[in-house]
Design a protein around this motif. Structure first.
Motif, PDB file in Angstrom:
ATOM      1  N   SER A  32       0.812  -1.224   0.000  1.00  0.00           N
ATOM      2  CA  SER A  32       0.000   0.000   0.000  1.00  0.00           C
ATOM      3  C   SER A  32       0.843   1.271   0.000  1.00  0.00           C
ATOM      4  CB  SER A  32      -0.938   0.027   1.209  1.00  0.00           C
ATOM      5  OG  SER A  32      -0.189   0.164   2.411  1.00  0.00           O
ATOM      6  N   CYS A  34       1.905   2.694   2.672  1.00  0.00           N
ATOM      7  CA  CYS A  34       1.675   3.514   3.869  1.00  0.00           C
ATOM      8  C   CYS A  34       1.835   2.682   5.132  1.00  0.00           C
ATOM      9  CB  CYS A  34       0.311   4.190   3.827  1.00  0.00           C
ATOM     10  SG  CYS A  34      -1.092   3.100   3.913  1.00  0.00           S
ATOM     11  N   PRO A  37      -2.467   3.950   7.794  1.00  0.00           N
ATOM     12  CA  PRO A  37      -3.484   4.473   6.880  1.00  0.00           C
ATOM     13  C   PRO A  37      -4.310   5.578   7.526  1.00  0.00           C
ATOM     14  CG  PRO A  37      -4.176   2.374   7.770  1.00  0.00           C
ATOM     15  CD  PRO A  37      -2.768   2.609   8.251  1.00  0.00           C
ATOM     16  N   SER A  38      -4.905   6.393   6.681  1.00  0.00           N
ATOM     17  CA  SER A  38      -5.809   7.433   7.186  1.00  0.00           C
ATOM     18  C   SER A  38      -7.053   6.767   7.747  1.00  0.00           C
ATOM     19  CB  SER A  38      -6.197   8.381   6.044  1.00  0.00           C
ATOM     20  OG  SER A  38      -6.922   7.659   5.055  1.00  0.00           O
ATOM     21  N   ASN A  41      -9.247   5.041   5.281  1.00  0.00           N
ATOM     22  CA  ASN A  41      -8.718   3.808   4.700  1.00  0.00           C
ATOM     23  C   ASN A  41      -8.441   2.715   5.729  1.00  0.00           C
ATOM     24  OD1 ASN A  41      -8.724   4.758   2.033  1.00  0.00           O
ATOM     25  ND2 ASN A  41      -6.803   5.840   2.388  1.00  0.00           N
ATOM     26  N   GLN A  42      -8.644   2.999   7.000  1.00  0.00           N
ATOM     27  CA  GLN A  42      -8.291   2.048   8.060  1.00  0.00           C
ATOM     28  C   GLN A  42      -9.019   0.716   7.924  1.00  0.00           C
ATOM     29  OE1 GLN A  42      -5.901   2.786  10.694  1.00  0.00           O
ATOM     30  NE2 GLN A  42      -5.969   0.566  10.688  1.00  0.00           N
ATOM     31  N   ALA A  44     -10.300  -0.776   5.249  1.00  0.00           N
ATOM     32  CA  ALA A  44      -9.788  -1.524   4.103  1.00  0.00           C
ATOM     33  C   ALA A  44      -8.404  -2.090   4.413  1.00  0.00           C
ATOM     34  CB  ALA A  44      -9.733  -0.635   2.869  1.00  0.00           C
ATOM     35  N   PHE A  45      -7.579  -1.313   5.083  1.00  0.00           N
ATOM     36  CA  PHE A  45      -6.234  -1.734   5.458  1.00  0.00           C
ATOM     37  C   PHE A  45      -6.305  -2.936   6.406  1.00  0.00           C
ATOM     38  CE2 PHE A  45      -2.250  -1.436   7.827  1.00  0.00           C
ATOM     39  CZ  PHE A  45      -1.327  -1.097   6.858  1.00  0.00           C
TER      40      PHE A  45
END
Length: 67
Positions: A32, A34, A37-38, A41-42, A44-45
């Motif tokens: 990814s 990163c 994640p922001s 996006n947490q 999905a991460f």
């Protein structure tokens, strides 16, 4: 690709859930791009980490070690 991911498949050793999670987390971070994640996006991460860990567990359980 990251070369420092630890080999988890060793004869006579059991891989722990923590080891699988750590390896999956490292892989998803690398893919990814990163580390953290922001908020948007947490989910999905986290889902990706869980899916990679589950796929890794299935792989290790299905592989036969050479004698």
């Amino acid at each position: 690709m990251c070369r420092s991911i630890k080999v988890l498949r060793r004869a006579g050793e059991t891989v722990t859930a923590e080891e699988l999670h750590a390896a999956a987390l490292q892989f998803v971070r690398k893919i990814s791009g990163c580390r953290k994640p922001s908020k948007i996006n947490q989910a999905a991460f986290d889902r990706s980490v869980a899916e990679v860990a589950a796929a890794s567990r299935r792989l290790l359980e299905s592989m036969r070690l050479r004698d």
